[in-house]
Write a protein that holds these residues in place. Structure first.
Motif, short mmCIF file in Angstrom:
data_model
loop_
_atom_site.label_atom_id
_atom_site.label_comp_id
_atom_site.label_asym_id
_atom_site.label_seq_id
_atom_site.Cartn_x
_atom_site.Cartn_y
_atom_site.Cartn_z
N MET A 135 34.35 -39.09 50.47
CA MET A 135 32.95 -39.27 50.88
C MET A 135 32.86 -39.57 52.39
O MET A 135 31.94 -39.12 53.07
CB MET A 135 32.28 -40.37 50.07
N ARG A 136 33.83 -40.33 52.90
CA ARG A 136 33.84 -40.63 54.33
C ARG A 136 33.99 -39.35 55.13
O ARG A 136 33.31 -39.15 56.14
CB ARG A 136 34.98 -41.60 54.65
N ARG A 137 34.88 -38.47 54.70
CA ARG A 137 35.09 -37.20 55.39
C ARG A 137 33.81 -36.34 55.34
O ARG A 137 33.50 -35.60 56.26
CB ARG A 137 36.25 -36.44 54.76
N GLN A 138 33.08 -36.47 54.25
CA GLN A 138 31.86 -35.69 54.10
C GLN A 138 30.74 -36.23 54.97
O GLN A 138 29.73 -35.55 55.16
CB GLN A 138 31.45 -35.71 52.62
N GLY A 139 30.90 -37.46 55.47
CA GLY A 139 29.90 -38.01 56.37
C GLY A 139 29.18 -39.24 55.84
O GLY A 139 28.16 -39.63 56.38
N LEU A 140 29.72 -39.83 54.78
CA LEU A 140 29.12 -41.08 54.28
C LEU A 140 29.72 -42.23 55.10
O LEU A 140 30.84 -42.67 54.84
CB LEU A 140 29.43 -41.26 52.78
N LEU A 141 28.97 -42.70 56.08
CA LEU A 141 29.54 -43.66 57.03
C LEU A 141 29.37 -45.10 56.56
O LEU A 141 30.10 -45.99 57.01
CB LEU A 141 28.89 -43.49 58.41
N ILE A 142 28.41 -45.35 55.68
CA ILE A 142 28.07 -46.70 55.26
C ILE A 142 27.85 -46.68 53.75
O ILE A 142 27.28 -45.74 53.21
CB ILE A 142 26.76 -47.16 55.95
N MET A 143 28.31 -47.73 53.07
CA MET A 143 28.06 -47.82 51.63
C MET A 143 27.82 -49.26 51.22
O MET A 143 28.58 -50.15 51.58
CB MET A 143 29.24 -47.23 50.83
N GLN A 144 26.75 -49.49 50.46
CA GLN A 144 26.53 -50.79 49.84
C GLN A 144 27.45 -50.92 48.63
O GLN A 144 27.68 -49.95 47.91
CB GLN A 144 25.08 -50.94 49.42
N LEU A 145 27.92 -52.12 48.39
CA LEU A 145 28.79 -52.33 47.23
C LEU A 145 27.99 -52.45 45.94
O LEU A 145 28.55 -52.32 44.84
CB LEU A 145 29.66 -53.57 47.42
N THR A 146 26.71 -52.75 46.08
CA THR A 146 25.87 -52.90 44.89
C THR A 146 24.41 -52.76 45.29
O THR A 146 24.03 -53.10 46.42
CB THR A 146 26.09 -54.26 44.20
N TYR A 147 23.61 -52.24 44.37
CA TYR A 147 22.18 -52.09 44.62
C TYR A 147 21.42 -52.87 43.55
O TYR A 147 21.21 -52.39 42.43
CB TYR A 147 21.78 -50.62 44.60
N ASN A 148 21.07 -54.10 43.86
CA ASN A 148 20.26 -54.98 42.99
C ASN A 148 21.00 -55.45 41.73
O ASN A 148 20.94 -56.62 41.38
CB ASN A 148 18.94 -54.32 42.58
N ASN A 149 21.67 -54.51 41.04
CA ASN A 149 22.34 -54.82 39.77
C ASN A 149 23.84 -55.07 39.98
O ASN A 149 24.40 -54.75 41.03
CB ASN A 149 22.21 -53.62 38.83
N GLN A 150 24.48 -55.57 38.93
CA GLN A 150 25.94 -55.61 38.90
C GLN A 150 26.46 -54.18 39.03
O GLN A 150 25.98 -53.28 38.35
CB GLN A 150 26.42 -56.22 37.58
N SER A 151 27.45 -53.99 39.87
CA SER A 151 28.10 -52.68 39.96
C SER A 151 29.56 -52.84 39.56
O SER A 151 29.99 -53.93 39.16
CB SER A 151 28.01 -52.13 41.39
N LEU A 152 30.34 -51.80 39.68
CA LEU A 152 31.78 -51.92 39.41
C LEU A 152 32.47 -52.77 40.47
O LEU A 152 33.60 -53.18 40.28
CB LEU A 152 32.42 -50.53 39.36
N LEU A 153 31.77 -53.04 41.56
CA LEU A 153 32.41 -53.70 42.70
C LEU A 153 31.94 -55.13 42.95
O LEU A 153 32.72 -55.96 43.42
CB LEU A 153 32.14 -52.89 43.98
N ALA A 154 30.66 -55.40 42.67
CA ALA A 154 30.10 -56.69 43.07
C ALA A 154 28.79 -56.92 42.33
O ALA A 154 28.35 -56.08 41.55
CB ALA A 154 29.86 -56.70 44.59
#
Lengths: 329, 329
Positions: free
Chosen positions: A103-122
């Motif tokens: 995704m970084r190579r494709q141009g995703l420069l920034i990513m949130q670890l979670t959006y409001n809900n529990q995610s796999l990460l945080a």
């Protein structure tokens, strides 16, 4: 002075069309962080990239993609608006560590670890219990550090945010949120978070989304500048920027996708409520092409020097991104 | 002389591990085109990229990724083996035109329009009826031309191949196949195809896969060089190269994936048969680390000049790729 500096909006999610790109260009903004995914999985995110590629092709007199900060400088030189892409959730990587580099190579420069809900990460800011960074989350932070993808905790809960700041070997950001001292909301950030974030070199972008502001859509430019000043006292002048969270011209269904994704059969109203389920009214002093310039002028009137105001309007974002995007391969 | 030139193998599909990368490095090969997908859809192809990223990370003393021909020159200078990625089928783009640019950005430099069977784009070499390039196929050719992704027709049927050559504004390749005059097989190519391809600046890579060769696994180096000479008479010395189709150390299940994918409940034997369903025996003079050097020496013994042999071993591939990979954006 406003026209000379680099102006960066650290988050927008507008209804992207040629007319709005013309507004952006007229606004003097050098570069904008655009959200390409809220709940989109890896495959769906590829389509979001493809849609942006088509926008770049069809509007290349107005906008250009940003894959590194050299592209922001190029955009400034060419008088185009640089677009850098990010995700508000970790959905684009599915459950696969290797997709971070993809995704970084494709141009995703920034990513949130979670959006409001529990995610796999945080844990997200609307969950009742915050269990901090998960096992997968720790691996992801290390890998994001390695490939130079910036960690964003705008929609995360407090403990998860503090742990991410600690675990990350590189400064992270809260691209769009305000301090709770200005407006007490689950999406806003405590002084503890702001101090910890900025002491480690991180950056917070002030949101112009009415639900994050004192007095909502009635918030005055002077109220906003007071919040900036008080935050600068805590965070220092080098660690604050703008992340407007501007969502113009979007239909209600986009708001529902943001809030509900595929995770809820009943309507979740996020920061709104059943009685107030739509988009909030935009701030009169932050709409159209004059919004960023109004803030700049407001900051100078409020007492910031032109140099300080320039840092807040984009200089700080530029320096932060330049450091954070360099791969450690 | 062999050691000085750029040596390119225009197709391999080996069982990639560190031991084989050491063999590759010892072989003097500058760059190899590796197949990352036969039937993998867009999502699955991302995992193939991620697997290669991990190989690059773990073996960066031996190999490096190639995203442009400058990387091939860098690999030569560093004494590493450059790896450039391609797909033997159009499955990585699903049914979506925008995924061509996405996959190109990810490093998919070459794509076949079809693999043996009818695809959404064109007809494969094992179909009974060849209906030529489809409506979607025409759009894809134009888009591949635009983004600089090379069209490969190795496994395509004759009419589709001739139409692709005509429709493409840029030269295309047959990365790995032999002339039917040398060995009559559905996978090999007629003189008509070879002439049309190379007159338009295209390139054909000679296959070392026994099923494509006269006398199969008994094919001698001299037989091979005779085939090269006769092809050079038709195609010219500048339009031929090597595309070995080398598949070393792969288990039977990989062969079955190549042949059957998910499209057949009964076993399809491809170029083999029920009585001969396994991998063919490798050629004794094209195995281990001396294969490419053996060919070089064989070509020179056969009467090619060192300059001509150098072109066939990699110079022609280099020039072809350099032209073909430059985006026309």
């Amino acid at each position: 002075m406003y026209q000379q500096g680099i102006v960066i909006d650290g988050l927008q999610y507008c209804n992207w069309d040629r007319e709005y790109f013309q507004t952006l260009k007229a606004s003097g903004i050098t570069a904008v962080h655009v959200t390409i995914a809220y709940h989109e999985n890896a495959r769906e995110t590829l389509t979001r990239f493809a849609e942006w590629n088509l926008r770049f092709e069809q509007n290349d007199d107005l906008i250009m993609p940003v894959y590194s900060m050299a592209d922001v400088e190029l955009a400034k030189a060419l008088g185009k608006v640089g677009i850098f892409m990010g995700a508000q959730n970790c959905s684009p990587i599915d459950d696969e560590i290797g997709l971070i580099e993809v995704m970084r190579r494709q141009g995703l420069l920034i990513m949130q670890l979670t959006y409001n809900n529990q995610s796999l990460l945080a844990t997200g800011c609307y969950e009742q219990h915050d269990t901090g960074i998960t096992r997968f989350g720790k691996q992801v932070i290390e890998e994001m550090n390695r490939v130079g993808m910036i960690i964003d905790m705008s929609h995360s809960a407090e403990r998860s945010t503090l742990e991410a700041i600690d675990l990350s070997a590189r400064p992270i950001c809260i691209s769009h949120a305000n301090p709770t001292f200005a407006h007490d909301a689950l999406r806003n950030k405590s002084n503890t978070v702001i101090k910890s974030l900025t002491e480690r070199g991180g950056l917070i972008g002030f949101s112009l989304y009415p639900f994050h502001l004192p007095n909502g859509s009635e918030c005055s430019l002077e109220d906003f500048c007071q919040m900036v000043e008080k935050t600068a006292d805590i965070a220092g002048i080098d660690h604050i920027g703008i992340g407007s969270d501007l969502c113009l011209n979007q239909p209600q269904q986009v708001l529902e996708w943001m809030r509900n994704g595929r995770w809820s059969k009943t309507m979740d109203y996020g920061e709104g409520s059943a009685a107030n389920s739509g988009w909030p009214d935009a701030l009169p002093w932050f709409s159209g092409s004059k919004g960023m310039e109004n803030i700049y002028n407001g900051l100078v009137r409020h007492g910031f020097s032109e140099g300080e105001a320039g840092k807040i309007m984009g200089g700080n974002w530029f320096d932060f991104l330049q450091q954070g995007l360099e791969p450690n391969l």
